[in-house]
Design an enzyme around this catalytic site. Structure first.
Site, PDB file in Angstrom:
ATOM      1  N   ASP A 278     -11.963  -6.831   0.293  1.00 52.75           N
ATOM      2  CA  ASP A 278     -12.533  -7.738   0.137  1.00 52.75           C
ATOM      3  C   ASP A 278     -14.560  -7.904   0.534  1.00 52.75           C
ATOM      4  O   ASP A 278     -14.327  -6.725   1.663  1.00 52.75           O
ATOM      5  CB  ASP A 278     -11.658  -8.922   0.876  1.00 52.75           C
ATOM      6  CG  ASP A 278     -11.452  -8.556   2.568  1.00 52.75           C
ATOM      7  OD1 ASP A 278     -10.645  -8.238   2.195  1.00 52.75           O
ATOM      8  OD2 ASP A 278     -11.768  -8.168   3.591  1.00 52.75           O
TER       9      ASP A 278
ATOM     10  N   GLU B 271       1.302  -1.426   0.107  1.00 54.84           N
ATOM     11  CA  GLU B 271       0.304  -0.215   0.098  1.00 54.84           C
ATOM     12  C   GLU B 271       0.566   1.580  -0.400  1.00 54.84           C
ATOM     13  O   GLU B 271       0.436   2.155  -0.390  1.00 54.84           O
ATOM     14  CB  GLU B 271      -0.488   0.170   1.311  1.00 54.84           C
ATOM     15  CG  GLU B 271      -1.893  -1.229   1.058  1.00 54.84           C
ATOM     16  CD  GLU B 271      -2.137  -1.317   2.831  1.00 54.84           C
ATOM     17  OE1 GLU B 271      -3.310  -2.117   2.868  1.00 54.84           O
ATOM     18  OE2 GLU B 271      -1.615  -0.616   3.412  1.00 54.84           O
TER      19      GLU B 271
HETATM   20  N1  SAH Z   1      -0.206  -9.154   3.821  1.00 56.04           N
HETATM   21  C1  SAH Z   1      -0.846 -10.104   4.784  1.00 56.04           C
HETATM   22  C2  SAH Z   1      -1.664  -9.607   4.892  1.00 56.04           C
HETATM   23  C3  SAH Z   1      -2.101  -8.548   5.510  1.00 56.04           C
HETATM   24  S1  SAH Z   1      -3.277  -8.268   6.876  1.00 56.04           S
HETATM   25  C4  SAH Z   1      -1.525 -11.429   3.222  1.00 56.04           C
HETATM   26  O1  SAH Z   1      -0.494 -10.525   1.996  1.00 56.04           O
HETATM   27  O2  SAH Z   1      -1.591 -12.055   3.224  1.00 56.04           O
HETATM   28  C5  SAH Z   1      -4.451  -7.255   6.069  1.00 56.04           C
HETATM   29  C6  SAH Z   1      -4.078  -6.216   5.862  1.00 56.04           C
HETATM   30  O3  SAH Z   1      -5.646  -5.325   5.358  1.00 56.04           O
HETATM   31  C7  SAH Z   1      -4.743  -5.055   7.439  1.00 56.04           C
HETATM   32  O4  SAH Z   1      -3.595  -3.871   7.187  1.00 56.04           O
HETATM   33  C8  SAH Z   1      -5.592  -4.858   7.286  1.00 56.04           C
HETATM   34  O5  SAH Z   1      -5.661  -3.136   7.303  1.00 56.04           O
HETATM   35  C9  SAH Z   1      -6.045  -4.601   6.038  1.00 56.04           C
HETATM   36  N2  SAH Z   1      -7.576  -5.232   5.617  1.00 56.04           N
HETATM   37  C10 SAH Z   1      -8.330  -5.575   4.817  1.00 56.04           C
HETATM   38  N3  SAH Z   1      -9.100  -6.522   4.372  1.00 56.04           N
HETATM   39  C11 SAH Z   1     -10.049  -6.484   5.824  1.00 56.04           C
HETATM   40  C12 SAH Z   1      -9.874  -7.580   6.426  1.00 56.04           C
HETATM   41  N4  SAH Z   1     -11.713  -8.094   5.748  1.00 56.04           N
HETATM   42  N5  SAH Z   1     -10.516  -7.457   7.637  1.00 56.04           N
HETATM   43  C13 SAH Z   1      -9.535  -7.068   8.491  1.00 56.04           C
HETATM   44  N6  SAH Z   1      -8.551  -6.340   7.750  1.00 56.04           N
HETATM   45  C14 SAH Z   1      -8.820  -5.763   6.835  1.00 56.04           C
END
Ligand code: SAH
Length: 259
Positions: free
Chosen positions: A217, A30
């Site tokens: 999502d 991001e």
């Molecule tokens: N970097 C990891 C996942 C990151 S966690 C990967 O690539 O798999 C998700 C990040 O996106 C967090 O910073 C959160 O704030 C945001 N986020 C996006 N969708 C989310 C959801 N459904 N619930 C909680 N956080 C979410």
């Protein structure tokens, strides 16, 4: 301080224009598009304690001094330091070191289609609260929920035609049934892992904070969250990036009360 400061800079200051901004972003994917967009450079003499993974990128954009703070990669595991603890720590450290006029927490979030959210939507947040801090004792229950208002930006929202919604924060990407009922009672349209923590620190240290969240999502849909998140991350991050630039351009030259 610089006696020969340019005219417009002086005028800006007299008007109380915002000049110093801290942007808090949890994930590298991001953060980097914004680093490029604003031509920011990494501070080789970080204001943060030695050895922490926190990164400050900075530069100027129009009349603004921009600091983008990313909590970096977990030193042991090498993944982004997402979640409330890291975001609270970097918000605290950035305020102490950089004295911003305004904090912007930008990032991706899960959205609820039952509340009208779709993938790619951008929201400005009106209220932040937690959904995973259950303390069923009078008053501690409210402390746990930790409801806080974001700094209100009615002109920004109107001018940029952005949607306004409530945010619920917790330290998990997935959602238990208990989380879900708390999110519903928080009346949230979007769910993330940092916002309410940034709001807590900003309020403690009396710095106005705004939140720009982009939906990667749909939480109440049929796709598994982690899969949908990863599938949409690149496209949604690009949309977030465009929105943050618009927000920053709008802020340029204005005072807090003009937002
Ligand atoms: N970097 C990891 C996942 C990151 S966690 C990967 O690539 O798999 C998700 C990040 O996106 C967090 O910073 C959160 O704030 C945001 N986020 C996006 N969708 C989310 C959801 N459904 N619930 C909680 N956080 C979410």
């Amino acid at each position: 301080m610089d006696g020969g400061g340019d005219q417009s800079g002086q005028a800006q200051k007299q008007k109380g224009a915002i000049s110093n901004i801290v942007i808090i972003i949890a994930m590298q994917s991001e953060a980097l598009p914004l680093v490029d967009r604003f031509h920011l450079t990494e501070d080789p003499h970080s204001p943060f304690p030695q050895g922490v993974p926190w990164v400050r990128y900075h530069g100027s954009y129009k009349d603004l001094n921009i600091n983008l703070i990313w909590p970096g990669k977990d030193p042991a595991l090498g993944v982004d330091s997402v979640g409330t603890i890291s975001s609270a720590l970097v918000t605290y450290a950035a305020i102490q070191a950089l004295h911003p006029d305004l904090i912007i927490n930008a990032g991706t979030a899960g959205g609820f289609k039952a509340k009208g959210a779709s993938v790619g939507d951008i929201f400005i947040i009106s209220d932040c609260a937690f959904h995973d801090r259950r303390i069923p004792i009078p008053v501690f229950d409210l402390y746990g929920v930790g409801l806080r208002k974001a700094f209100e930006t009615p002109n920004l929202v109107k001018e940029l035609n952005l949607q306004v919604a409530k945010l619920s924060t917790g330290d998990s990407l997935d959602m238990t049934q208990q989380d879900e009922s708390s999110i519903i009672s928080n009346d949230a349209t979007v769910k993330d892992m940092e916002g309410a923590a940034v709001a807590y620190v900003a309020e403690l240290l009396k710095v106005p904070a705004i939140f720009v969240k982009a939906v990667t999502d749909i939480v109440d849909g049929d796709k598994p969250t982690a899969e949908e998140f990863l599938q949409n991350l690149a496209a949604v991050t690009a949309a977030l990036d465009v929105a943050v630039e618009k927000v920053i351009s709008f802020i340029n030259g204005k005072s807090l009360s003009e937002l």
